[in-house]
Design a protein around this motif. Structure first.
Motif, short mmCIF file in Angstrom:
data_model
loop_
_atom_site.label_atom_id
_atom_site.label_comp_id
_atom_site.label_asym_id
_atom_site.label_seq_id
_atom_site.Cartn_x
_atom_site.Cartn_y
_atom_site.Cartn_z
N THR A 117 0.66 -1.20 -0.17
CA THR A 117 0.12 -0.03 0.01
C THR A 117 0.88 1.27 -0.04
OG1 THR A 117 -1.67 -1.01 1.25
CG2 THR A 117 -1.92 1.19 1.21
N ASN A 118 2.11 1.23 0.52
CA ASN A 118 2.80 2.49 0.77
C ASN A 118 4.44 2.51 0.22
OD1 ASN A 118 1.15 3.76 2.80
ND2 ASN A 118 1.58 1.82 3.95
N CYS A 119 4.49 1.31 -0.29
CA CYS A 119 5.73 1.30 -0.93
C CYS A 119 5.92 1.48 -2.56
CB CYS A 119 6.58 -0.11 -0.64
SG CYS A 119 7.03 -0.17 1.16
N GLY A 120 7.10 1.73 -3.02
CA GLY A 120 7.43 2.02 -4.34
C GLY A 120 7.70 0.82 -5.15
N CYS A 121 8.07 1.15 -6.53
CA CYS A 121 8.61 -0.18 -7.20
C CYS A 121 9.47 0.70 -8.35
CB CYS A 121 7.53 -1.08 -7.67
SG CYS A 121 6.60 -0.19 -9.18
N ILE A 122 10.20 -0.18 -9.04
CA ILE A 122 10.95 0.24 -10.17
C ILE A 122 10.80 -0.67 -11.26
CG2 ILE A 122 13.07 -0.31 -9.39
CD1 ILE A 122 14.37 1.87 -10.99
N LYS B 50 12.36 -8.02 -14.12
CA LYS B 50 11.96 -6.78 -14.61
C LYS B 50 12.05 -5.57 -13.49
CE LYS B 50 10.14 -7.73 -18.88
NZ LYS B 50 10.75 -9.13 -18.95
N GLY B 51 12.64 -5.67 -12.30
CA GLY B 51 12.71 -4.72 -11.42
C GLY B 51 12.45 -5.08 -10.03
N ILE B 52 12.01 -4.21 -9.11
CA ILE B 52 11.89 -4.28 -7.71
C ILE B 52 10.76 -3.71 -7.36
CG2 ILE B 52 13.02 -4.01 -5.63
CD1 ILE B 52 14.90 -5.72 -7.15
N LYS B 53 9.92 -4.38 -6.29
CA LYS B 53 8.66 -3.84 -5.91
C LYS B 53 8.97 -3.74 -4.33
CE LYS B 53 6.93 -8.50 -5.58
NZ LYS B 53 5.75 -9.60 -6.20
N LEU B 54 8.05 -3.37 -3.66
CA LEU B 54 8.04 -3.08 -2.03
C LEU B 54 9.26 -2.31 -1.67
CD1 LEU B 54 6.88 -6.85 -1.07
CD2 LEU B 54 5.46 -4.76 -1.26
N LEU C 101 15.39 7.36 0.45
CA LEU C 101 16.29 7.61 -0.48
C LEU C 101 17.09 6.03 -0.79
CD1 LEU C 101 18.70 9.19 -1.86
CD2 LEU C 101 20.07 8.71 0.14
N HIS C 102 17.09 5.82 -2.20
CA HIS C 102 17.54 4.70 -2.62
C HIS C 102 18.35 4.78 -3.83
CE1 HIS C 102 14.93 1.91 -0.25
NE2 HIS C 102 14.05 2.80 -0.42
N PHE C 103 19.56 3.78 -3.85
CA PHE C 103 20.61 3.80 -5.15
C PHE C 103 20.63 2.62 -5.78
CE2 PHE C 103 24.97 3.38 -6.49
CZ PHE C 103 25.09 4.55 -7.42
N ILE C 104 20.11 2.80 -7.13
CA ILE C 104 20.04 1.72 -8.14
C ILE C 104 21.17 1.75 -9.07
CG2 ILE C 104 18.65 1.05 -9.96
CD1 ILE C 104 16.82 2.92 -7.34
N TRP D 127 14.57 9.50 -4.50
CA TRP D 127 14.07 9.51 -3.38
C TRP D 127 12.44 9.06 -3.41
CZ3 TRP D 127 16.31 11.68 1.30
CH2 TRP D 127 15.43 11.54 2.61
N PHE D 128 12.42 7.75 -3.12
CA PHE D 128 10.92 7.20 -3.54
C PHE D 128 9.94 7.80 -2.37
CE2 PHE D 128 13.45 4.35 -5.84
CZ PHE D 128 12.69 3.47 -6.69
N GLU D 129 8.86 7.98 -2.99
CA GLU D 129 7.52 8.53 -2.10
C GLU D 129 6.82 7.43 -1.96
OE1 GLU D 129 7.70 11.15 -0.68
OE2 GLU D 129 9.05 12.51 -1.76
N SER D 130 5.61 7.56 -1.26
CA SER D 130 4.70 6.40 -0.83
C SER D 130 4.15 6.03 -2.32
CB SER D 130 3.73 6.81 0.11
OG SER D 130 2.46 5.69 0.01
N LYS D 131 3.85 5.03 -2.82
CA LYS D 131 3.28 4.45 -3.94
C LYS D 131 4.13 4.91 -5.15
CE LYS D 131 -1.22 4.42 -1.84
NZ LYS D 131 -2.57 4.50 -1.96
N ASP D 132 5.06 5.35 -5.26
CA ASP D 132 6.09 5.91 -6.18
C ASP D 132 6.46 4.94 -7.38
OD1 ASP D 132 7.54 7.46 -7.73
OD2 ASP D 132 9.12 7.79 -6.25
N ILE D 133 6.25 4.94 -8.41
CA ILE D 133 6.25 4.03 -9.67
C ILE D 133 7.31 4.62 -10.49
CG2 ILE D 133 5.77 2.52 -11.63
CD1 ILE D 133 2.91 2.32 -9.95
#
Length: 398
Positions: free
Chosen positions: A11-16, A41-45, A50-53, A73-79
């Protein structure tokens, strides 16, 4: 993982979402990395913050190309949607039209089986490595792409005791490679009379530039300083340090200088996980400046800054081997970190008018514990305060 926790995270996390990433590419987020397989295909949850990819491609023989990465900087529900660029071998977000990006975001659940969950067992360590990096610091420093710039150098790598590949040194192509390193064979540089400087050689673009704080090549001192004063400010870099710390409006001593701690953490992540050698140089300059500022170290005004510095360095030490700096300078009789920390510990242990202050007591205790921890982990300290070639120039009056 608890299903209720998974639902809360979803509900709150993002994904790339990563498009067109070749099989076998090294892909990483924060302090974790893997070689990708067919379905990746990427990362969820991804937790907010801040994150480094980062990525680097690998050939059929297991040789790695240069590494590139970016902070977000991932916000809530950031895709986030990134597409692999075959020509430049970096992840880009400008390859898709706005309509295409919206289409992918609206159908993100269809990729759920191909998205790996964020490794939460390492999240606590990641936050410890980045807790001073704020959005403001990120916006000030951040380039769009952190790249190890492979165009003009051959890279040397070393494996730490934890098995993570760490890039230590960049050398010119005609250097002899030691058998203890894994090297990448790159084309040798051809002479070019049109090359005026290193930026021309690298063809560095603005999006690859990090806006680090400029550390003066010559230490600063007040106007009208006499030779004795100049010598003092070469021995004690507090005046230079104070010139870089600009107090914010209504800022108290608790957060004074924290932007430098954030920059130290940022540069460390760029070097260790982004293989960005210029960031190591910045990290080293900032650590050296802070540890040589005896007056600031003994001042109650900067107590919290140095408590924070010890905490930052404690987590950095855990990510690098004990002989890390000896390998870089290739002189087993010297170690940058040991000598620099020795000065820090010596300055903290000196008597001070603020010794009865609770914050000062905390700093002294923190320094003792840190020094004991280092000794138990292979760091051996000597009584000498300066390395021979790091003695400041003493100016005499005749």
């Amino acid at each position: 993982m608890d299903p209720n926790l998974i639902n809360a995270l979803a509900t709150n996390c993002g994904c790339i979402l990563i498009l067109d990433l070749p099989i076998g590419t090294t892909f990483g987020i924060d302090i974790n990395c893997w070689n990708t397989d067919t379905k990746f295909k990427g990362i969820k949850l991804i937790p907010p913050g801040l994150h480094f990819i980062f990525t680097n491609s690998n050939d059929s023989h297991g040789n790695s190309s240069f590494r590139s990465g970016f902070f977000h900087w991932f916000e809530s529900k950031d895709i986030q949607i990134k597409q692999w660029c075959k020509n430049s071998e970096v992840l880009l977000d400008n390859e898709l039209s706005h309509e295409e990006a919206l289409k992918y975001k609206s159908n993100i659940l269809s990729f759920d089986q191909d998205l790996a969950p964020y490794p939460y067992d390492s999240f606590k360590k990641w936050t410890s490595l980045t807790n001073y990096i704020t959005k403001d610091i990120l916006n000030k420093l951040n380039s769009k792409i952190i790249s190890s710039c492979p165009d003009y150098t051959t890279k040397k790598f070393i494996s730490s005791k934890k098995g993570t590949i760490k890039e230590l040194v960049t050398t010119q192509n005609n250097d002899n490679e030691h058998n203890s390193y894994k090297s990448i064979n790159l084309p040798k540089i051809q002479p070019d009379n049109d090359i005026k400087n290193i930026d021309d050689l690298l063809n560095i673009k603005p999006e690859y530039t990090i806006s680090y704080t400029t550390i003066p090549k010559r230490l600063l001192y007040p106007k009208n300083s006499n030779p004795s004063d100049i010598t003092k400010h070469n021995l004690d870099t507090s005046y230079t340090l104070q010139s870089l710390i600009i107090p914010q409006e209504n800022e108290d001593n608790l957060k004074l200088g924290h932007e430098l701690l954030g920059e130290i953490q940022f540069s460390f992540i760029c070097f260790i996980y982004g293989h960005h050698f210029e960031s190591f140089d910045q990290w080293k300059k900032l650590v050296l400046l802070l540890c040589n500022s005896e007056t600031a170290i003994r001042s109650i005004r900067y107590t919290n800054l140095y408590i924070g510095l010890i905490s930052v360095l404690y987590y950095h030490i855990q990510e690098i081997p004990a002989d890390f700096f000896i390998d870089i300078i290739e002189d087993p009789s010297q170690n940058f970190l040991i000598n620099t920390l020795n000065r820090l510990f010596n300055s903290i242990s000196l008597p001070s008018l603020s010794d009865e202050d609770e914050g000062r007591k905390k700093l002294v205790n923190r320094a003792k514990n840190f020094k004991n921890y280092l000794r138990k982990n292979g760091y051996h300290f000597k009584s000498s305060k300066f390395v021979d070639d790091e003695y400041p120039v003493v100016i005499k009056t005749f």
